[in-house]
Design an enzyme around this catalytic site. Structure first.
Site, PDB file in Angstrom:
ATOM      1  N   MET A 104      -2.306   9.737   1.623  1.00 61.31           N
ATOM      2  CA  MET A 104      -1.531  10.873   1.117  1.00 61.31           C
ATOM      3  C   MET A 104      -2.470  11.802   0.361  1.00 61.31           C
ATOM      4  SD  MET A 104       2.084   9.145  -0.127  1.00 61.31           S
ATOM      5  CE  MET A 104       1.320   7.699  -0.910  1.00 61.31           C
ATOM      6  N   ALA A 105      -2.504  13.061   0.800  1.00 61.24           N
ATOM      7  CA  ALA A 105      -3.421  14.036   0.213  1.00 61.24           C
ATOM      8  C   ALA A 105      -3.150  14.205  -1.278  1.00 61.24           C
ATOM      9  CB  ALA A 105      -3.280  15.372   0.931  1.00 61.24           C
ATOM     10  N   LYS A 109      -3.021   7.175  13.250  1.00 68.42           N
ATOM     11  CA  LYS A 109      -1.667   7.352  12.730  1.00 68.42           C
ATOM     12  C   LYS A 109      -1.107   8.627  13.337  1.00 68.42           C
ATOM     13  CE  LYS A 109       0.971   7.221   8.401  1.00 68.42           C
ATOM     14  NZ  LYS A 109       1.686   8.526   8.399  1.00 68.42           N
ATOM     15  N   GLY A 124       4.267   5.029   2.367  1.00 63.77           N
ATOM     16  CA  GLY A 124       3.769   6.247   1.757  1.00 63.77           C
ATOM     17  C   GLY A 124       4.574   6.636   0.534  1.00 63.77           C
ATOM     18  N   ARG A 125       5.568   7.511   0.720  1.00 62.07           N
ATOM     19  CA  ARG A 125       6.298   8.079  -0.420  1.00 62.07           C
ATOM     20  C   ARG A 125       6.997   7.023  -1.269  1.00 62.07           C
ATOM     21  NH1 ARG A 125      10.396  11.749   2.048  1.00 62.07           N
ATOM     22  NH2 ARG A 125      10.213  10.290   3.800  1.00 62.07           N
ATOM     23  N   GLY A 153       7.904   5.106   7.715  1.00 60.96           N
ATOM     24  CA  GLY A 153       9.031   6.005   7.536  1.00 60.96           C
ATOM     25  C   GLY A 153      10.227   5.319   6.904  1.00 60.96           C
ATOM     26  N   ASP A 154      10.646   5.818   5.737  1.00 58.61           N
ATOM     27  CA  ASP A 154      11.848   5.345   5.036  1.00 58.61           C
ATOM     28  C   ASP A 154      11.738   3.895   4.570  1.00 58.61           C
ATOM     29  OD1 ASP A 154      12.807   7.847   5.509  1.00 58.61           O
ATOM     30  OD2 ASP A 154      14.359   7.256   6.942  1.00 58.61           O
ATOM     31  N   CYS A 183      -0.279  14.585  10.367  1.00 56.22           N
ATOM     32  CA  CYS A 183      -0.016  15.567   9.316  1.00 56.22           C
ATOM     33  C   CYS A 183       0.792  16.749   9.862  1.00 56.22           C
ATOM     34  CB  CYS A 183      -1.321  16.059   8.723  1.00 56.22           C
ATOM     35  SG  CYS A 183      -1.087  17.203   7.347  1.00 56.22           S
ATOM     36  N   GLN A 208      -9.613   7.660   6.136  1.00 53.74           N
ATOM     37  CA  GLN A 208      -8.890   8.386   7.177  1.00 53.74           C
ATOM     38  C   GLN A 208      -9.579   9.721   7.435  1.00 53.74           C
ATOM     39  OE1 GLN A 208      -5.115  10.674   7.024  1.00 53.74           O
ATOM     40  NE2 GLN A 208      -4.314   9.084   8.381  1.00 53.74           N
TER      41      GLN A 208
END
Length: 417
Positions: free
Chosen positions: A46-47, A188, A274-275, A251-252, A148, A117
């Site tokens: 994650m940037a 990815k 990620g998030r 994802g999720d 991205c 990455q």
């Protein structure tokens, strides 16, 4: 998406309490070339987020060297719990030895394997960057970014736009793998540009043909950005389509239970988070516990969260070499750490303008630190925008095999966020 039917519990054993963890599926260790990732959990690049300090926090919780409330360290914790990938490094900036980029590829001495990455759109430049990593011993694993969705990347034909051009994708993968020597190369990606231009199955087959070690699929299109619901069925389809190599789902995943459910429902070989770990690096401790059958999950008080916030800011200052800049860089994490806690808007503002560790300590001490972990704080966090128009080079969608619109000039010259 297939939902597993519940298995009745025979009498007289009591039924599990509501919210109790589901038993972990039997998931073998993930092999990334010579590296064994067990359990198979990966920190998504994650940037501006997954720099060395944040990776350190995630690894500490994964390895059990950091815990809340007397929770015992993960059994057998001795390193190697999960894989933690750097933020995106552009190949042009790496080859040109851009100062910021060289800082971003710094790894802590305890990090192993070291995972970078790369982003690039020019096969020659990608090949040079990979060769530089090999020759200078800069990393142990290379991941390629084809996921991205941000305009500054897709407008040049990079990120999630690139797999639409099948020959270009093949050329980049071929250059990367051929220059990587013994280093494993993974990729990815997303489902495609939008629902009318799906690319993930073709891209998966090309990856297998060119010697890619593993694929991670974010179950969204570029047009979705981070909105809507991730399509886990697409992850299952990709796994069926490329059984030769590991497929990881992304994802999720907001909790360890989500990760277990993804594995059960899709058959994927591992998960990429990620998030879900924004302001919550201890999620990796939960993931390790879940996959290893423990099932315990952290529920830190605000006092315990504040201690992690302080350490995060301190690590950033040490990494940057300037305390003030470290605390300033930490500001963007404040809202994520405080999600769900009862902290007034004025206090949040004060925390978000601190510029020294002393100021941060002073403001954190004013919080109601005895607050328990809030209900709902394990849910979605980070960006949620969706249904965006994907910015692409002129004529990009006319022909998936015409790569004339792409040139070396499309390479970005900076890395990270």
């Amino acid at each position: 998406m297939t939902t597993l039917a519940p298995v009745p519990t025979p009498a007289p054993t009591a039924a599990p309490a509501a919210g109790s963890p589901t038993p972990a599926p039997a998931v073998p260790a993930l092999a990334i070339g010579p590296h064994t990732v067990s359990p198979p959990v990966v920190l998504a690049p994650m940037a501006g987020i997954t720099n060395a300090p944040f990776r350190t926090l995630c690894r500490e919780f994964a390895e059990g060297s950091r815990a809340f409330g007397g929770r015992p360290p993960v059994r057998g914790a001795s390193g190697g719990k999960g894989l933690f990938v750097s933020e995106m490094i552009t190949t042009r900036a790496l080859v040109e030895r851009n100062e910021k980029t060289m800082q971003l590829i710094h790894f802590d001495a305890s990090e192993t394997p070291r995972s970078i990455q790369l982003y690039g759109v020019d096969p020659v430049t990608v090949g040079k960057a990979v060769r530089m990593i090999v020759d200078e011993g800069l990393a142990d694993h290379i991941d390629l970014n084809f996921g991205c969705p941000v305009p500054k990347v897709t407008r040049k034909g990079g990120g999630s736009a690139l797999p639409y051009k099948r020959p270009l994708l093949r050329a980049i993968l071929r250059e990367a793998v051929s220059n990587a020597g013994q280093l494993p190369v993974t990729m990815k990606m997303r489902k495609g540009i939008d629902d009318d231009h799906l690319t993930f199955l073709d891209a998966g087959r090309i990856a297998v043909d060119e010697g890619v070690t593993a694929i991670a699929l974010h179950g969204r299109t570029a047009a979705q950005h981070y909105g809507g619901t991730a399509d886990w069925e697409a992850i299952a389809r990709l796994k069926e389509h490329v059984p030769e190599i590991p497929v990881l789902g992304n994802g999720d995943i907001w909790s360890a239970e989500d990760a277990l459910r993804m594995v059960r429902e899709t058959g994927c070989d591992g998960v990429v988070v990620g998030r879900g770990c924004l302001g919550r690096p201890w999620l990796f401790g939960d993931l390790v516990s879940a996959f290893e059958g423990d099932g315990s999950a952290a529920a830190p008080t605000l006092r315990e969260v504040a201690a992690v916030m302080r350490r995060h800011a301190e690590l950033l200052g040490e990494w940057i070499g300037d305390e003030a800049r470290g605390v300033i860089d930490f500001r963007k994490h404040v809202a994520w750490y405080l999600k769900g806690f009862s902290v007034g808007s004025e206090m949040r503002k004060r925390l978000a303008i601190t510029s020294s560790l002393a100021e941060l300590d002073e403001q954190l001490a004013l919080l109601d630190l005895d607050q328990p972990w809030p209900l709902g704080a394990d849910g979605p966090r980070g960006r949620t925008s969706g249904n965006n128009r994907v910015v692409l080079p002129d004529g990009w969608l006319k022909d998936p095999y015409d790569c004339s619109a792409v040139s070396a000039d499309a390479e970005l010259d900076t890395s990270g966020g």
